[in-house]
Design a protein around this motif. Structure first.
Motif, PDB file in Angstrom:
ATOM      1  N   MET A   1       0.698  -1.230  -0.036  1.00 52.30           N
ATOM      2  CA  MET A   1      -0.004  -0.231  -0.020  1.00 52.30           C
ATOM      3  C   MET A   1       1.008   1.290   0.121  1.00 52.30           C
ATOM      4  O   MET A   1       1.504   1.316   0.811  1.00 52.30           O
ATOM      5  CB  MET A   1      -1.089   0.116   0.963  1.00 52.30           C
ATOM      6  N   LEU A   3       2.051   5.476   0.242  1.00 52.44           N
ATOM      7  CA  LEU A   3       1.865   6.535   1.092  1.00 52.44           C
ATOM      8  C   LEU A   3       1.191   7.635   0.208  1.00 52.44           C
ATOM      9  O   LEU A   3       1.799   8.028  -0.703  1.00 52.44           O
ATOM     10  CB  LEU A   3       3.200   6.793   1.804  1.00 52.44           C
ATOM     11  N   ASP A   7      -0.209  11.132   4.443  1.00 51.00           N
ATOM     12  CA  ASP A   7       0.852  10.533   5.321  1.00 51.00           C
ATOM     13  C   ASP A   7       2.271  11.119   5.200  1.00 51.00           C
ATOM     14  O   ASP A   7       2.850  11.138   6.425  1.00 51.00           O
ATOM     15  CB  ASP A   7       0.922   9.027   4.790  1.00 51.00           C
ATOM     16  N   ASP A 237       3.245   1.305  11.668  1.00 48.23           N
ATOM     17  CA  ASP A 237       2.151   1.460  10.823  1.00 48.23           C
ATOM     18  C   ASP A 237       2.555   0.703   9.566  1.00 48.23           C
ATOM     19  O   ASP A 237       1.887   0.193   8.646  1.00 48.23           O
ATOM     20  CB  ASP A 237       2.280   2.912  10.391  1.00 48.23           C
ATOM     21  N   LEU A 238       3.903   0.485   9.398  1.00 49.49           N
ATOM     22  CA  LEU A 238       4.124  -0.136   7.973  1.00 49.49           C
ATOM     23  C   LEU A 238       4.050  -1.664   7.914  1.00 49.49           C
ATOM     24  O   LEU A 238       3.409  -2.330   7.138  1.00 49.49           O
ATOM     25  CB  LEU A 238       5.613   0.177   7.683  1.00 49.49           C
ATOM     26  N   SER A 240       1.680  -2.884   9.805  1.00 50.22           N
ATOM     27  CA  SER A 240       0.083  -3.119   9.676  1.00 50.22           C
ATOM     28  C   SER A 240      -0.349  -3.044   8.159  1.00 50.22           C
ATOM     29  O   SER A 240      -0.968  -3.941   7.730  1.00 50.22           O
ATOM     30  CB  SER A 240      -0.544  -2.101  10.318  1.00 50.22           C
ATOM     31  N   LYS A 241       0.289  -2.101   7.333  1.00 54.09           N
ATOM     32  CA  LYS A 241      -0.203  -1.887   5.895  1.00 54.09           C
ATOM     33  C   LYS A 241       0.501  -3.218   5.283  1.00 54.09           C
ATOM     34  O   LYS A 241      -0.258  -3.362   4.190  1.00 54.09           O
ATOM     35  CB  LYS A 241       0.548  -0.744   5.523  1.00 54.09           C
ATOM     36  N   HIS A 244      -1.973  -5.706   5.894  1.00 56.66           N
ATOM     37  CA  HIS A 244      -3.303  -5.361   5.265  1.00 56.66           C
ATOM     38  C   HIS A 244      -3.002  -5.696   3.735  1.00 56.66           C
ATOM     39  O   HIS A 244      -4.222  -6.230   3.140  1.00 56.66           O
ATOM     40  CB  HIS A 244      -3.658  -3.993   5.493  1.00 56.66           C
ATOM     41  N   ARG A 245      -1.909  -5.120   3.066  1.00 57.29           N
ATOM     42  CA  ARG A 245      -1.713  -5.410   1.728  1.00 57.29           C
ATOM     43  C   ARG A 245      -1.487  -6.877   1.267  1.00 57.29           C
ATOM     44  O   ARG A 245      -1.935  -7.284   0.295  1.00 57.29           O
ATOM     45  CB  ARG A 245      -0.585  -4.672   1.152  1.00 57.29           C
ATOM     46  N   GLU A 248      -4.949  -8.358   1.030  1.00 54.71           N
ATOM     47  CA  GLU A 248      -5.487  -7.763  -0.188  1.00 54.71           C
ATOM     48  C   GLU A 248      -5.019  -8.643  -1.445  1.00 54.71           C
ATOM     49  O   GLU A 248      -5.849  -8.787  -2.100  1.00 54.71           O
ATOM     50  CB  GLU A 248      -5.129  -6.110  -0.371  1.00 54.71           C
TER      51      GLU A 248
END
Length: 464
Positions: A1, A3, A7, A237-238, A240-241, A244-245, A248
């Motif tokens: 994902m 930025l 961000d 945060d990274l 988590s992304k 999530h990615r 996805e």
């Protein structure tokens, strides 16, 4: 994902504004390095894909030649178009098709064409003699004429056919009859496909690299900022992304496979629910067989769940007029229908080698090519039998026939469950693997529940 602008703005505070020049230089250096690296990656990838395509086609030619020679068996030493053995050989040659435009033929003892897929439409093909054509074996630089190849083993190499250019070739003697099987595919079509896939793959890779570049710049910002607390927050945060990615990507992969399978299913089914049911049936059968086959584990089953949905992807190459014809098919129409396993497998094999030998695509290619093979060797397109047929294709074959018999189509009504059960049971050891038929009998109630849950709406059944 990637930025977004908000961000990045949130990461940059007042002390970092004085370091903008350093950051810009860092980003430009990253872009230059990426462009230079991408140039070398493109050339290396193109060569690797071309080599992989060569190896796959040569190996495929060899396997098809071995399978056909085994299926043809003994032939009379003298060619006779009225002889049953030669007629059977002609039918076997007609049954083999390649998506790249290649085909198989049989030469008599003089090198003249005796059997050819287009012989019925062009009998003058028998006047062509290929015996003097030269083949350069893959393990030698010295060319030799076809008639001078005396080994009983399959010989593979490259031959020049003048009008069509160079072809990948596999040839083998047919016992003691003096006749010879010749399997070949044109280099030009395969090379063009390789070039097209390479370009498409690298464009996708380039798009995927853009977020990496942005994230690299983000990391540079954090290092310049030098605040450990902010760095830890960014790392969290990274992470988590990325999670999530990753989710996805998995969901997107499943959605793409489902969409492609449903698209193919729409060709001869009104809703596309057929492929969803095949997927569910196959998983149920595989779970019941898990104790009998070592290769079946949870990862294998999950691959089967998606791969089985692509069993009929090759039908996108069959005209609607044939695919949805309500009456009986002609011989030519049936031959076209029978080409869909090879067409689908050729497409998936190319994808398989473009994305680093993905096991899901490999299984999908196996199912697409072999799900119409029969346990006794009477299936198509290759005529292999028994355990030569991949387990994934043997499972999908039972699931496919079960659902096809239970479903109404433009050319037939749905069969009652008792008749379907009888057909599948009686086909044990001929059409189907007996172990899978036993599994079918054990889980039939679950399959009926799946069908009831995923059955097409009544209006669709009436239309079908």
């Amino acid at each position: 994902m990637t930025l977004d602008q908000d961000d990045i703005t949130h990461m940059i505070d007042k002390p970092l504004r004085n370091s903008f020049v350093i950051l810009a230089a860092f980003a430009i250096a990253q872009c230059i390095a990426l462009v230079i690296g991408w140039f070398f990656v493109y050339n290396a990838t193109h060569e690797r894909i071309a080599e992989s395509v060569d190896e796959v086609i040569i190996d495929n030619n060899r396997r098809v030649a071995e399978s056909l020679v085994s299926a043809i068996g003994e032939l009379p030493s003298k060619f006779d178009a009225t002889d049953a053995a030669w007629q059977r050989a002609q039918k076997l040659v007609e049954s083999v098709e390649f998506g790249s435009g290649g085909f198989a033929c049989i030469l008599d003892e003089s090198g003249a064409i005796a059997c050819h897929p287009d012989m019925e439409h062009d009998p003058s093909l028998r006047e062509i003699n290929l015996g003097s054509r030269l083949i350069t074996p893959t393990d030698s630089d010295e060319a030799v004429s076809i008639n001078d190849i005396g080994s009983d083993d399959v010989q593979v190499g490259v031959a020049d056919f003048s009008v069509d250019g160079k072809h990948y070739v596999a040839t083998q003697m047919l016992t003691e009859s003096g006749a010879r099987l010749l399997v070949h595919q044109p280099v030009s079509g395969l090379s063009a496909a390789s070039e097209q896939v390479t370009s498409g793959l690298l464009i996708q890779m380039g798009a995927a690299a853009t977020p990496i570049l942005i994230l690299t710049v983000g990391i540079g910002i954090l290092f310049i900022r030098g605040h450990s607390r902010s760095l830890r927050r960014w790392n969290a945060d990274l992470e988590s992304k990325i999670e999530h990615r990753t989710l996805e990507v998995r969901q997107s992969r499943k959605a793409i496979v489902t969409a492609l399978a449903t698209l193919a299913d729409y060709r001869d089914n009104e809703t596309g629910q057929h492929v969803v049911r095949i997927s569910e049936y196959s998983v149920v059968l595989a779970r019941h067989l898990q104790d009998q086959f070592e290769e079946i584990d949870e990862q294998w089953i999950e691959r089967l769940r998606l791969a089985s949905m692509l069993h009929d992807i090759g039908k996108v190459g069959v005209p609607d007029a044939i695919l949805r014809k309500p009456g009986k098919l002609t011989d030519d129409e049936f031959r076209i229908i029978k080409s869909h396993p090879s067409f689908g497998a050729d497409t998936l094999i190319k994808v398989h080698h473009e994305i680093d030998n993905d096991p899901l695509v490999q299984m999908a290619a196996e199912i697409a090519l072999f799900h119409h093979e029969r346990w006794d060797g009477s299936g198509y397109p290759t005529g292999i039998q028994g355990n030569q047929i991949p387990l994934s294709a043997r499972i999908t074959a039972v699931a496919d026939v079960y659902d096809a018999l239970m479903s109404p189509r433009v050319y037939k009504p749905a069969m009652p469950i008792e008749k379907v059960r009888s057909i599948i049971t009686e086909s044990s050891g001929s059409h189907f693997d007996p172990a899978i038929v036993d599994a079918f009998a054990a889980v039939e109630a679950e399959l009926c529940e799946i069908r009831s849950r995923l059955e097409e709406p009544k209006h669709v059944q009436m239309a079908a």
